[in-house]
Structures are given as structure tokens and as C-alpha cells.
Design an enzyme around this catalytic site. Structure first.
Site, PDB file in Angstrom:
ATOM      1  N   ASN A   9       6.066  -7.844  -4.022  1.00  0.00           N
ATOM      2  CA  ASN A   9       6.010  -6.348  -3.021  1.00  0.00           C
ATOM      3  C   ASN A   9       4.906  -5.855  -3.620  1.00  0.00           C
ATOM      4  O   ASN A   9       4.461  -5.619  -4.552  1.00  0.00           O
ATOM      5  CB  ASN A   9       7.294  -5.677  -3.486  1.00  0.00           C
ATOM      6  CG  ASN A   9       6.999  -4.377  -3.005  1.00  0.00           C
ATOM      7  OD1 ASN A   9       6.270  -3.980  -2.153  1.00  0.00           O
ATOM      8  ND2 ASN A   9       7.740  -3.433  -3.588  1.00  0.00           N
ATOM      9  N   LYS A  11       3.116  -3.275  -2.509  1.00  0.00           N
ATOM     10  CA  LYS A  11       3.296  -1.875  -2.315  1.00  0.00           C
ATOM     11  C   LYS A  11       2.010  -1.442  -1.529  1.00  0.00           C
ATOM     12  O   LYS A  11       1.599  -2.005  -0.486  1.00  0.00           O
ATOM     13  CB  LYS A  11       3.453  -1.404  -3.891  1.00  0.00           C
ATOM     14  CG  LYS A  11       4.488  -1.672  -4.431  1.00  0.00           C
ATOM     15  CD  LYS A  11       4.881  -1.048  -5.644  1.00  0.00           C
ATOM     16  CE  LYS A  11       5.952  -1.812  -6.520  1.00  0.00           C
ATOM     17  NZ  LYS A  11       6.605  -1.116  -7.800  1.00  0.00           N
ATOM     18  N   HIS A  95      14.170   0.038  -1.767  1.00  0.00           N
ATOM     19  CA  HIS A  95      13.408  -0.008  -3.020  1.00  0.00           C
ATOM     20  C   HIS A  95      13.423   1.465  -3.668  1.00  0.00           C
ATOM     21  O   HIS A  95      13.456   2.433  -3.206  1.00  0.00           O
ATOM     22  CB  HIS A  95      12.011  -0.209  -2.586  1.00  0.00           C
ATOM     23  CG  HIS A  95      11.261  -0.661  -3.893  1.00  0.00           C
ATOM     24  ND1 HIS A  95      10.761   0.574  -4.909  1.00  0.00           N
ATOM     25  CD2 HIS A  95      10.833  -1.828  -4.609  1.00  0.00           C
ATOM     26  CE1 HIS A  95      10.083  -0.210  -5.892  1.00  0.00           C
ATOM     27  NE2 HIS A  95       9.980  -1.292  -5.685  1.00  0.00           N
ATOM     28  N   GLU A  97      11.419   3.231  -5.063  1.00  0.00           N
ATOM     29  CA  GLU A  97      10.313   4.272  -4.717  1.00  0.00           C
ATOM     30  C   GLU A  97      10.623   4.918  -3.246  1.00  0.00           C
ATOM     31  O   GLU A  97      10.095   6.208  -3.273  1.00  0.00           O
ATOM     32  CB  GLU A  97       8.836   3.557  -4.649  1.00  0.00           C
ATOM     33  CG  GLU A  97       8.435   3.157  -6.142  1.00  0.00           C
ATOM     34  CD  GLU A  97       7.775   1.954  -6.244  1.00  0.00           C
ATOM     35  OE1 GLU A  97       7.118   1.519  -5.322  1.00  0.00           O
ATOM     36  OE2 GLU A  97       7.478   1.419  -7.339  1.00  0.00           O
ATOM     37  N   GLU A 167      17.088  -4.063  -9.568  1.00  0.00           N
ATOM     38  CA  GLU A 167      15.803  -3.426 -10.130  1.00  0.00           C
ATOM     39  C   GLU A 167      16.071  -2.283 -10.917  1.00  0.00           C
ATOM     40  O   GLU A 167      16.130  -1.210 -10.454  1.00  0.00           O
ATOM     41  CB  GLU A 167      14.687  -3.224  -9.144  1.00  0.00           C
ATOM     42  CG  GLU A 167      14.518  -4.286  -8.202  1.00  0.00           C
ATOM     43  CD  GLU A 167      13.270  -4.153  -7.732  1.00  0.00           C
ATOM     44  OE1 GLU A 167      12.186  -5.048  -7.975  1.00  0.00           O
ATOM     45  OE2 GLU A 167      12.723  -3.163  -6.970  1.00  0.00           O
ATOM     46  N   GLY A 173       7.551  -1.244 -13.087  1.00  0.00           N
ATOM     47  CA  GLY A 173       6.080  -0.830 -13.240  1.00  0.00           C
ATOM     48  C   GLY A 173       5.953  -0.146 -14.634  1.00  0.00           C
ATOM     49  O   GLY A 173       4.918   0.560 -14.932  1.00  0.00           O
ATOM     50  N   SER A 213       9.200  -5.189 -13.860  1.00  0.00           N
ATOM     51  CA  SER A 213       8.038  -5.753 -15.044  1.00  0.00           C
ATOM     52  C   SER A 213       8.564  -7.381 -15.228  1.00  0.00           C
ATOM     53  O   SER A 213       8.046  -7.916 -16.380  1.00  0.00           O
ATOM     54  CB  SER A 213       8.362  -4.875 -16.356  1.00  0.00           C
ATOM     55  OG  SER A 213       7.912  -3.494 -15.993  1.00  0.00           O
ATOM     56  N   GLY A 235       3.666  -5.448  -9.813  1.00  0.00           N
ATOM     57  CA  GLY A 235       2.758  -5.645 -10.118  1.00  0.00           C
ATOM     58  C   GLY A 235       1.816  -7.035 -10.509  1.00  0.00           C
ATOM     59  O   GLY A 235       0.818  -7.330  -9.947  1.00  0.00           O
TER      60      GLY A 235
HETATM   61  C1  PEP Z   1       9.119  -3.625  -7.668  1.00  0.00           C
HETATM   62  O1  PEP Z   1       8.514  -2.538  -7.551  1.00  0.00           O
HETATM   63  O2  PEP Z   1       9.808  -3.945  -7.077  1.00  0.00           O
HETATM   64  C2  PEP Z   1       8.752  -4.008  -9.076  1.00  0.00           C
HETATM   65  C3  PEP Z   1       9.505  -4.820  -9.641  1.00  0.00           C
HETATM   66  O3  PEP Z   1       7.544  -3.705  -9.816  1.00  0.00           O
HETATM   67  P1  PEP Z   1       7.076  -4.435 -11.259  1.00  0.00           P
HETATM   68  O4  PEP Z   1       7.060  -5.825 -11.074  1.00  0.00           O
HETATM   69  O5  PEP Z   1       5.631  -3.798 -11.080  1.00  0.00           O
HETATM   70  O6  PEP Z   1       7.838  -3.464 -12.162  1.00  0.00           O
END
Ligand code: PEP
Length: 252
Positions: A9, A11, A95, A97, A167, A173, A213, A235
Site C-alpha cells: 500500500n 498510500k 484502512h 487511516e 492491522e 507506521g 511495521s 512503508g
Molecule cells: C499500512 O498502512 O497498512 C501498514 C501496514 O503500514 P506500515 O507497514 O508502514 O506499518
């Protein structure tokens, strides 16, 4: 073995040229993935990236969101129909966010799941608890509520197309990953919930991805858990080398 999936993803990152370069590098570094590789770039690059992915087996295109209405006067929004018409096969829905910054509630997410499925695409439905819920040990109930409110209205034939991504919000993040045992505990709990609603055969076939992460160093440990079927990667999906290493960590 269940379908294994690693989805990136992006973003709101990368301008077009950078996105194309990243995709080229990923395609070069990932040779024979043992599961599906899904890439979710920003909307404006979907069509062009989709063409690049289409010629490679196992690679699929996803959108990061879609609007819940079929069409109409919703300036700035993008419908499921539009996404399907540019080659999307998956849509990330719910998600954290989107839930946090755009105030998307469970009911709206259920409608997004519906329009996604109605256009022949597969939802990657995100669920997960904030830190204060984890701290009082009510995370399983919290996630159960999210699933019941946005997915469990589906008929079995539709639910079978759903991918779930667990998640934990405190891990997204932040560099703070759930331990593989914490991930396994929740993934197993989700599978039990799905089994109660749709039966064991459906539950055993439902891909449940971990996100938060996840990186090149911890992916193999997370993915080795019996109920973890790959990952939704933020990320680390922005660097071809890291993303390729995560893809390589999928169960064989
Ligand atoms: C995400 O936003 O779905 C995610 C898992 O981000 P990150 O891997 O950066 O924690």
C-alpha cells in the site's frame, strides 16, 4: 495451502515517474512469488501500472479506497466501476487511516465492500485495534465487532472473495510490530469467528494478512505463523529490495 498474499500500500507517496521506477524494480527483483503480489498505488497511476503488472503472472493491481455509491455528484471521488474499468482486481477497504482521518464508519465500509464485490473485485478488508484497547485486553472483541458490522452481512459466495488484513493501529507506521505470537493469536481468533459465521471450510480458505511495521527483517517470522497468510505492507513497500524480500518470505 491457503492463498498467500503480499500487498503493498503506497498510500500518498511517489510521483508517477518514481512509481513506475519502483514497479520496474519490483518486477525485476521478484521472480517466482509463491503467492499473489498486489500493488496499491495512488489512483492516477492505476492504469499505467496495471498494464505493467498484467503481463506478469501472480501480480495484481489494487486501489487504496473506493466510494460507496455507484455514481453521481460526489466531486473528487472514485467509484468501484471506475476502478474495475482500469483493471483493479482488489480494493483496500477500512484502512485505519481512512477510519481515522476520513471518519469512515463500519456501515460505510460495509457499503464499500458491497460495491467492490458487485464490480467483480476483491476487498482487502482492514481491521485492528488502537493501543488503549490492546492495553485493556479487549482487542479480540473490538475486531470481532468490525468484522460483524462490515463483512458478516455477506452471502457465503461473496465472503469467499474477501481478504482480511489484521492491522493493529499501534503497529502501523510506528516501527512497533506485533510479535508473531500476538499476530497469530488474533489471526486465529478471526478465523474462529469466520468459521462460526461461514463454516470451517470457508474459514480455512480465507486469507488473513498481517499489517503493521512488517519489514524485510521480521516478515519471515510473522508469515511462519499458521494463521498468517502474508502481509499488507506500508512503508516497506516503497523500497523494491525490501518489498521483494517480504514477498520472498511468503510460505512456500
Ligand atoms: C499500512 O498502512 O497498512 C501498514 C501496514 O503500514 P506500515 O507497514 O508502514 O506499518
Amino acid at each position: 495451502m491457503r492463498q498467500q498474499i503480499v500487498a503493498g500500500n503506497w498510500k500518498m507517496n511517489k510521483i508517477l515517474e518514481e512509481g513506475l521506477e519502483l514497479t520496474r524494480a519490483i518486477l525485476e527483483k521478484v521472480e517466482k512469488p509463491s503467492g499473489l503480489v498486489v500493488i496499491a498505488p495512488p489512483y492516477p497511476y492505476l492504469r499505467e501500472l496495471g498494464k505493467m503488472l498484467k503481463v506478469r503472472k501472480h501480480f495484481h493491481l489494487a486501489a487504496q479506497n473506493c466510494h460507496q455509491e455507484e455514481k453521481g455528484a460526489y466531486t473528487g471521488e472514485v467509484s468501484a466501476d471506475m476502478l474495475a474499468s482500469v483493471g483493479c482486481e482488489f480494493v483496500i477497504i477500512g484502512h485505519s487511516e481512512r477510519r481515522q482521518y476520513f471518519k469512515e464508519k463500519n456501515e460505510v465500509l460495509a457499503a464499500k465492500v458491497n460495491v467492490t464485490l458487485a464490480r467483480g473485485m476483491r476487498p482487502i478488508f482492514c481491521c485492528g485495534e488502537p493501543l488503549h484497547i490492546r492495553e485493556v485486553d479487549t482487542h479480540v472483541g473490538y475486531v470481532a465487532k468490525q468484522l460483524k458490522a462490515s463483512l458478516f452481512h455477506l452471502k457465503e459466495e461473496d465472503f469467499k472473495k474477501v481478504v482480511i488484513a489484521y492491522e493493529p493501529i499501534w503497529a502501523i507506521g510506528t516501527g512497533r510490530t506485533a510479535t508473531s505470537l500476538q499476530a497469530q493469536e488474533m489471526h486465529h481468533a478471526i478465523r474462529v469467528l469466520v468459521a462460526k459465521k461461514y463454516g470451517k471450510i470457508v474459514a480455512d480458505a480465507t486469507p488473513i494478512l498481517y499489517g503493521g511495521s512488517c519489514n524485510a527483517q521480521n516478515a519471515a517470522d510473522l508469515f511462519s505463523q499458521p494463521d498468517v497468510d502474508g502481509g499488507l505492507i506500508g512503508g516497506a513497500s516503497l523500497k523494491a529490495e525490501d518489498f521483494a524480500a517480504i514477498v520472498a518470505a511468503m510460505k512456500k
